[in-house]
Design an enzyme around this catalytic site. Sequence first.
Site, PDB file in Angstrom:
ATOM      1  N   HIS A 108      19.321  14.575 148.534  1.00 38.46           N
ATOM      2  CA  HIS A 108      19.394  15.359 147.245  1.00 38.46           C
ATOM      3  C   HIS A 108      20.054  14.309 146.133  1.00 38.46           C
ATOM      4  O   HIS A 108      19.396  14.402 144.971  1.00 38.46           O
ATOM      5  CB  HIS A 108      20.364  16.258 147.563  1.00 38.46           C
ATOM      6  CG  HIS A 108      20.545  17.068 146.286  1.00 38.46           C
ATOM      7  ND1 HIS A 108      19.933  18.207 145.955  1.00 38.46           N
ATOM      8  CD2 HIS A 108      21.637  17.121 145.399  1.00 38.46           C
ATOM      9  CE1 HIS A 108      20.767  18.599 144.912  1.00 38.46           C
ATOM     10  NE2 HIS A 108      21.609  18.050 144.539  1.00 38.46           N
ATOM     11  N   GLU A 109      21.183  13.833 146.492  1.00 36.21           N
ATOM     12  CA  GLU A 109      21.698  12.823 145.292  1.00 36.21           C
ATOM     13  C   GLU A 109      21.022  11.791 144.957  1.00 36.21           C
ATOM     14  O   GLU A 109      20.826  11.498 143.605  1.00 36.21           O
ATOM     15  CB  GLU A 109      23.047  12.199 145.919  1.00 36.21           C
ATOM     16  CG  GLU A 109      24.318  13.316 146.167  1.00 36.21           C
ATOM     17  CD  GLU A 109      24.526  14.024 144.927  1.00 36.21           C
ATOM     18  OE1 GLU A 109      24.463  13.441 143.657  1.00 36.21           O
ATOM     19  OE2 GLU A 109      24.910  15.388 145.038  1.00 36.21           O
ATOM     20  N   HIS A 156      18.229  12.889 142.238  1.00 33.63           N
ATOM     21  CA  HIS A 156      18.700  13.007 140.860  1.00 33.63           C
ATOM     22  C   HIS A 156      18.299  11.358 140.280  1.00 33.63           C
ATOM     23  O   HIS A 156      17.902  11.465 139.232  1.00 33.63           O
ATOM     24  CB  HIS A 156      20.145  13.090 140.699  1.00 33.63           C
ATOM     25  CG  HIS A 156      20.519  14.560 141.069  1.00 33.63           C
ATOM     26  ND1 HIS A 156      19.844  15.533 140.409  1.00 33.63           N
ATOM     27  CD2 HIS A 156      21.399  15.254 141.846  1.00 33.63           C
ATOM     28  CE1 HIS A 156      20.491  16.793 140.807  1.00 33.63           C
ATOM     29  NE2 HIS A 156      21.257  16.204 141.748  1.00 33.63           N
ATOM     30  N   GLU A 176      18.747  20.510 140.048  1.00 34.69           N
ATOM     31  CA  GLU A 176      19.178  20.662 141.414  1.00 34.69           C
ATOM     32  C   GLU A 176      18.211  21.085 142.246  1.00 34.69           C
ATOM     33  O   GLU A 176      17.868  20.787 143.334  1.00 34.69           O
ATOM     34  CB  GLU A 176      20.395  21.672 141.370  1.00 34.69           C
ATOM     35  CG  GLU A 176      21.613  21.319 140.614  1.00 34.69           C
ATOM     36  CD  GLU A 176      22.486  20.030 141.400  1.00 34.69           C
ATOM     37  OE1 GLU A 176      22.153  19.784 142.490  1.00 34.69           O
ATOM     38  OE2 GLU A 176      22.825  19.239 140.701  1.00 34.69           O
TER      39      GLU A 176
END
Length: 468
Positions: free
Chosen positions: A328-329, A332, A408
């Site tokens: 997920h990070e 970004h 997100e």
Amino acid sequence: ARAMAAPGELWAELPAEKRIFCSVLLFSWAVYLWEAFLAHRQRRVYRTTTHVPQELGQIMDSETFEKARLYQLDKSTFSFWSGLYSEAEGTMILLCGGIPFLWNLSGRISGRAGFGPEYEIVQSLVFLLLATLFSAVTGLPWSLYNTFVIEEKHGFNQQTLGFFFKDAIKKFIVTQCILLPVTSLLLYIIKIGGDYFFIYAWLFTLVVSLVLVTIYADYIAPLFDKFIPLPEGELKQQIEMMAKSIDFPLTKVYVVEGSKRSSHSNAYFYGFFKNKRIVLFDTLLEDYSALNKEPAEGEDGENEETKSKTKNKKQGCKNEEVLAVLGHELGHWKLGHTIKNIIISQMNSFLCFFLFAVLIGRKELFAAFGFYDTQPTLIGLMIIFQFIFSPYNEVLSFCLTVLSRRFEFQADAFAKELGKAKDLYSALIKLNKDNLGFPVSDWIFSMWHYSHPPLLERLQALKVAKQE
């Protein structure tokens, strides 16, 4: 009709500086009341939702749900009182002429040290030092209460009183070491920059922010927490493989001892260009969390308080879940969210400096805050950036919250594409449980405040992928 028009006419008859001053105060209280209204709606949700809603039955047991409910209720009540205090304090400072008083006091102090009124930058630095000292002292009781009453009561605080004060003093000194030189250079640039000073001032703040981002994790963060390289092993190999698969230029992976401060967990990456590092909080990792470690044999004399805190508390994520959180990070980064945020922030910064250049010559702005004879640059920055721009800042903040939620969802979708949907699903549930997040929220409160989408919405989006 005459009576009806009276307030408008009275307002029009007021001198410009009085109108500016009243508008600033009224807007500040309007924002405070709006925030208090939203928080009141959310507290009502905490008070009335006492049972796990049906759709959360699979996700949360009733004991965790109740713990989260009481924690968030306590936090919200605390926010109400600290918010009311800070609004009242700000109003009193403005009404009693606190800013000109502090400026004159700074002038007297720098005068005693042999710097006359012509040394405006020296006086500005004394003013800044006194103002930050004042806010550190008045904020201290609130910070103590939050850490040692609320966070302690709900099992998050891991600090001793000595650690807390050492930390606070260190933080204050480090802040001054950065703030004072940067401010003096900025004021100097504004003074000598001529008609286009706003371009030079903006470029200077851009360079400073890039330098700070570069040195923060290597030189500033280690002053407060211990960073150790993630030991060789399966997790490190998997992280490196995942980084390689998406061309993330990873150079180092660190574990930070967040558990000395709090049992909340987190992960982030930093660095520019080909030099990226990943930082994992030990509280995120099931194998590293101090809260999961059994005391070694023969350590019966260990602090009882620590034992009682760690008992029954299995915390953190398994390796696959840690990888999903990192997926997920890294999403970004891969999707350009980091760069987009930097660009937005720099465009905003440039616009603010440009408007500052337009407004700085207006004497009535200074007069509104009690500066009739002088127009110090630092005070101008404070008045314009903090007070005059506050309506714009509120709108911008809301737009950025909406954008952040969108980012997100996109980062979750990226982790899903890496095949991590199932693990991210369980990681989000665990993190929500470990951090005692309350999964039910009032829609207006959520829309205004949540930079991350509510848990249920994220799980719903991931569930589709799990079923596929």
